[in-house]
Design an enzyme around this catalytic site. Structure first.
Site, short mmCIF file in Angstrom:
data_model
loop_
_atom_site.label_atom_id
_atom_site.label_comp_id
_atom_site.label_asym_id
_atom_site.label_seq_id
_atom_site.Cartn_x
_atom_site.Cartn_y
_atom_site.Cartn_z
N GLY A 156 0.43 -15.88 -9.24
CA GLY A 156 -0.68 -15.28 -8.50
C GLY A 156 -1.98 -15.98 -8.86
O GLY A 156 -2.01 -16.88 -9.72
N LEU A 177 10.00 -7.85 -10.62
CA LEU A 177 9.53 -6.54 -11.07
C LEU A 177 10.09 -5.40 -10.23
O LEU A 177 9.98 -4.24 -10.61
CB LEU A 177 8.00 -6.50 -11.08
CG LEU A 177 7.32 -7.36 -12.14
CD1 LEU A 177 5.83 -7.14 -12.11
CD2 LEU A 177 7.88 -7.08 -13.53
N THR A 182 -7.83 -2.18 -10.88
CA THR A 182 -8.72 -2.46 -9.75
C THR A 182 -9.85 -1.45 -9.59
O THR A 182 -9.73 -0.29 -10.02
CB THR A 182 -7.87 -2.46 -8.45
OG1 THR A 182 -8.71 -2.61 -7.30
CG2 THR A 182 -7.11 -1.15 -8.29
N TYR A 235 -2.65 1.60 -2.24
CA TYR A 235 -2.83 0.55 -3.24
C TYR A 235 -3.53 1.09 -4.48
O TYR A 235 -3.05 0.92 -5.61
CB TYR A 235 -3.61 -0.62 -2.65
CG TYR A 235 -4.07 -1.61 -3.68
CD1 TYR A 235 -3.15 -2.41 -4.36
CD2 TYR A 235 -5.42 -1.74 -3.99
CE1 TYR A 235 -3.58 -3.31 -5.33
CE2 TYR A 235 -5.85 -2.65 -4.95
CZ TYR A 235 -4.93 -3.43 -5.62
OH TYR A 235 -5.35 -4.31 -6.58
#
Length: 298
Positions: A10, A46, A110, A134
């Site tokens: 990522g 994962l 986040t 999210y």
């Protein structure tokens, strides 16, 4: 030091492969078990929680850094189970394994755990109230790690970008090369934070050791809107010769750009605790953007 880096492909993981290398051996993982850089790479999906503990037990790292996440904010509204599996249940299993082996865990979260109604930068102990799946999945991951008993540090960050991966900066560069004018949201406020800064601070923390388990905020200093960020991107892109001309960027309201998931209108994060504990000086977001274009190494 031997480090296990989960999610090395990522944008933050990519930057971490560079920043963590001076600390010792980095054992990276990706879903497919391959990586562009030369670091040792293992396969870890994962989505398969049962694969986590055997890998950690075999590698026996001195610390684990989890940079893997489900980050498709809008798609998460329709893929809630997958988002929870990657962002909550996998970190829970990772933390439980770290707790059983007395291995410290560094994890990222986040600004989307907040609802955006604050009028001042959010502190770590402010009430969370995510607006979408999210944010809910990332908050569940935070809570699972805290409950695991592992020595841990959760770094909440925001508006992550770089010249690698999928992010706002690269989208603006692509659209700016294709169009004469763009419309960008001007009523959402946050802290653009480059992946290299997150990676460099992570290395500093690991070098010193986790001071206290918990959540800390890590973003560049200052604040702007997506529109302000876009304007700055094109200023730097023209100055650095990355694009030949600058498109016109029209400010619009969130209501004029409907998305599947709601975003917080204000998600500026206060970094006082992190800076104090680790003796950090975090650059202003504008200076960090300039350095991103100058270095092209994140």
């Amino acid at each position: 030091m031997k480090l296990l880096l989960v999610g090395a492909n990522g944008q933050v993981g990519h930057a971490l492969t560079r920043s963590l290398a001076p600390l010792g051996e980095v054992v990276a993982t990706t879903r497919g078990g391959t990586l562009e850089v030369s670091a040792r790479c293992e396969a870890l999906d994962l989505g398969d929680a049962d694969a986590i503990a055997p890998l950690v037990e075999r590698v026996q790292p001195d610390a684990v850094v989890n940079a893997a996440a489900y980050t498709a904010v809008d798609r998460a509204e329709d893929e809630a189970e997958l988002a929870m599996r990657i962002n909550a249940r996998a970190p829970e299993r990772l933390a439980q394994t770290c707790a059983s082996l007395d291995i410290p865990l560094l994890h990222y979260s986040t600004d989307y755990v907040f609802d955006g109604t604050s009028t001042r930068p959010y502190r770590e102990d402010d009430a969370t109230a995510p607006l979408g799946v999210y944010g809910q999945s990332k908050l569940a991951g935070e809570q699972a790690i805290a409950a695991s008993g592992a020595r841990h540090l959760i770094l909440r960050t925001a508006w992550v970008y770089g010249l690698y991966g999928q992010n706002f900066l690269r989208t603006m560069l692509r659209l700016g090369a294709e169009r004469d004018a763009l419309r960008v949201v001007a009523d959402q406020h946050g802290c653009p934070t480059p992946a290299w800064l997150i990676a460099d601070v992570t290395a500093t923390i690991l070098r010193r050791g986790i001071v206290e388990s918990g959540v800390r905020h890590l973003v560049a200093a200052g604040e702007t809107t997506w529109h302000g960020f876009a304007e700055a991107i094109f200023d730097e892109a023209v100055s650095s010769g990355r694009i030949a001309r600058r498109p016109v960027v029209h400010p619009i309201a969130t209501a004029d750009y409907p998305t599947r998931a709601a975003r917080p209108a204000y998600s500026v994060l206060a970094t006082d605790r992190l800076r104090s504990e680790y003796g950090l000086e975090l650059p202003h977001w504008r200076a960090a953007l300039r350095e991103t274009f100058a270095a092209e190494t994140d």
